[in-house]
Design an enzyme around this catalytic site. Structure first.
Site, mmCIF file in Angstrom:
data_model
loop_
_atom_site.group_PDB
_atom_site.id
_atom_site.type_symbol
_atom_site.label_atom_id
_atom_site.label_comp_id
_atom_site.label_asym_id
_atom_site.label_seq_id
_atom_site.Cartn_x
_atom_site.Cartn_y
_atom_site.Cartn_z
ATOM 1 C CG ASN A 114 106.450 108.245 98.614
ATOM 2 O OD1 ASN A 114 107.231 108.910 99.297
ATOM 3 N ND2 ASN A 114 106.556 106.947 98.509
ATOM 4 C CE LYS A 115 112.212 108.672 94.970
ATOM 5 N NZ LYS A 115 112.781 109.811 94.177
ATOM 6 N NE ARG B 40 116.561 109.241 99.702
ATOM 7 C CZ ARG B 40 116.095 108.641 100.804
ATOM 8 N NH1 ARG B 40 116.892 108.319 101.805
ATOM 9 N NH2 ARG B 40 114.811 108.359 100.910
ATOM 10 N N GLY B 41 115.012 112.394 101.425
ATOM 11 C CA GLY B 41 113.856 112.030 102.231
ATOM 12 C C GLY B 41 113.269 113.314 102.799
ATOM 13 C CB ALA B 42 109.760 114.527 102.915
ATOM 14 C CG ASP C 239 108.762 113.147 98.862
ATOM 15 O OD1 ASP C 239 108.600 111.938 98.614
ATOM 16 O OD2 ASP C 239 109.845 113.643 99.224
ATOM 17 N NE ARG D 257 115.135 115.975 95.565
ATOM 18 C CZ ARG D 257 114.938 114.698 95.883
ATOM 19 N NH1 ARG D 257 115.310 114.234 97.061
ATOM 20 N NH2 ARG D 257 114.335 113.877 95.033
ATOM 21 C CD GLN E 169 116.174 106.844 95.871
ATOM 22 O OE1 GLN E 169 115.995 105.989 95.008
ATOM 23 N NE2 GLN E 169 115.950 108.122 95.637
HETATM 24 O O1 MRU Z 1 114.123 111.280 96.045
HETATM 25 P P1 MRU Z 1 114.128 110.874 97.486
HETATM 26 O O2 MRU Z 1 115.020 109.733 97.791
HETATM 27 O O3 MRU Z 1 114.336 112.047 98.419
HETATM 28 O O4 MRU Z 1 112.635 110.368 97.745
HETATM 29 C C1 MRU Z 1 112.242 110.019 99.034
HETATM 30 C C2 MRU Z 1 110.856 109.538 99.129
HETATM 31 O O5 MRU Z 1 110.104 109.510 98.176
HETATM 32 C C3 MRU Z 1 110.377 109.187 100.510
HETATM 33 O O6 MRU Z 1 109.428 108.160 100.466
HETATM 34 C C4 MRU Z 1 109.734 110.414 101.154
HETATM 35 O O7 MRU Z 1 110.575 111.524 101.072
HETATM 36 C C5 MRU Z 1 109.397 110.166 102.574
HETATM 37 S S1 MRU Z 1 110.821 110.084 103.615
HETATM 38 C C6 MRU Z 1 110.307 109.785 105.189
#
Ligand code: MRU
Length: 352
Positions: A259-260, A57-59, A249, A100, A208
């Site tokens: 973002n989250k 996970r994470g962009a 994201d 996603r 997370q």
């Molecule tokens: O749902 P997730 O855990 O994939 O969400 C991740 C985030 O929101 C991060 O802040 C974002 O992807 C940046 S990762 C460098």
């Protein structure tokens, strides 16, 4: 004494690829922090599920996982003729891209892979195209490592001795191919000898911040304090937060940033209390084709993620739930974007 480079190199990795055998591995993040389990990814459905279930996970990390996932899905099909092989490249890329919707890095990385296939000379063999796709996937991964390092170096300048630095979710090493985006400045500043206190919001519903960010930072030796999400604004009121850095994201052309979920309320509180609020992200997260945050598709996830915590039911099983995975922060709340090219200040114009 251990060098800064050696310290940074020891930070855990979200994924790895062995070019000698074309084997692709991820650290299953759903099992952190109690178990560190590395799982080989062997087919496209498994990679789709790993992204959907947030095992990876994470962009930036899902972009890299998409590229390697596409590659390994083609491994067994190198005996196809070029037309059939290219049709499979498109089909599997579309499938992975649907796992996603919000993080632009996934479609960005897959578009790069598909672009290699589309532009490949027709007289070349399928095997040669496969090799070019391997090179592209590895280039996407390698450039992210360097990008994170640069974000770290630029962002570390914002952190001063004795600061309180808050973050949300995990935009650390485990969200990227390298040392992270929002956490990279913290790693670099700490490795440079600056001492500060990090605050990690736990990040309901999937935690997370608690499970991954506090684990990553604590493991590195950074002074990190975990807080329940509802504590953030009080901590700002107490004057203990000098700086907020989160990831992204998707950044729209006008700077509005997905973002989250919870990011936008942090930014609004930060404005109220005069705390500078920064987004750390690579240019691959900036989407010049999305004019404003209004057009960003926000992923909605299932009710069970809110009703259950680690398998334990905490609410009526049939309660109504609204569970958006992300929110959009207005660009005018953002003090700057920490990127590999430096810190971008307002007014923002990321149009193509
Ligand atoms: O749902 P997730 O855990 O994939 O969400 C991740 C985030 O929101 C991060 O802040 C974002 O992807 C940046 S990762 C460098």
């Amino acid at each position: 004494m251990e060098t800064k480079e050696a310290r940074l190199a020891a930070i855990p990795k979200a994924l790895s690829f062995d070019p000698a055998s074309d084997r692709f591995f991820i650290l299953d993040q759903t099992r952190l922090p109690t178990e560190e389990v590395v799982v080989e990814q062997t087919d496209v459905e498994q990679v789709y599920d790993s992204i959907y279930q947030l095992k990876v996970r994470g962009a930036p990390a899902i972009g890299i996982a998409g590229a390697y996932g596409l590659l390994i899905s083609l491994k067994k099909h190198r005996d196809l003729d070029r037309d059939a092989f290219e049709a499979l490249v498109h089909k599997n890329a579309d499938y992975l891209n649907s796992s996603r919707p919000t993080a632009v890095n996934l479609s960005w990385a897959l578009r790069r892979m598909v672009g290699v296939a589309d532009a490949f000379p027709p007289e070349e063999s399928t095997e040669a195209l496969y090799a070019a796709l391997r090179t592209e996937a590895m280039a996407i991964h390698e450039s992210d490592i360097e990008t994170c390092r640069l974000i770290g170096e630029h962002g570390a300048k914002l952190i001063e001795e004795g600061n309180g630095v808050m973050t949300l979710c995990n935009a650390g090493a485990l969200a990227t191919g390298g040392i992270g985006t929002a956490l990279a400045p913290m790693y670099v500043a700490w490795a440079d000898g600056k001492r500060f206190r990090a605050y990690s919001n736990e990040t309901r519903p999937l935690l997370q911040g608690a499970r991954i960010t506090s684990w990553e930072l604590h493991r590195f030796g950074i002074d990190v304090t975990l807080i329940a999400d509802s504590v953030a604004s009080y901590l700002m009121k107490l004057g203990r937060v000098d700086l907020i850095i989160v990831g992204a994201d998707r950044v729209a052309a006008n700077g509005d940033t997905a973002n989250k979920i919870g990011t936008s309320s942090l930014a609004i509180n930060a404005r109220h209390y005069g705390v500078p609020f920064y987004i750390a992200c690579p240019y691959s997260t900036i989407d010049p084709h999305t004019p404003t945050g209004e057009e960003i598709v926000v992923e909605e996830r299932g009710a069970d993620e809110v009703i259950y915590v680690k398998g334990q039911q905490i609410a009526p099983a049939d309660i109504q739930v609204f569970n958006p995975a992300f929110d959009v922060t207005d660009h005018d709340l953002i003090a700057g974007f920490i990127t590999e090219k430096g810190i971008i200040r307002p007014p923002y114009n990321f149009s193509a």
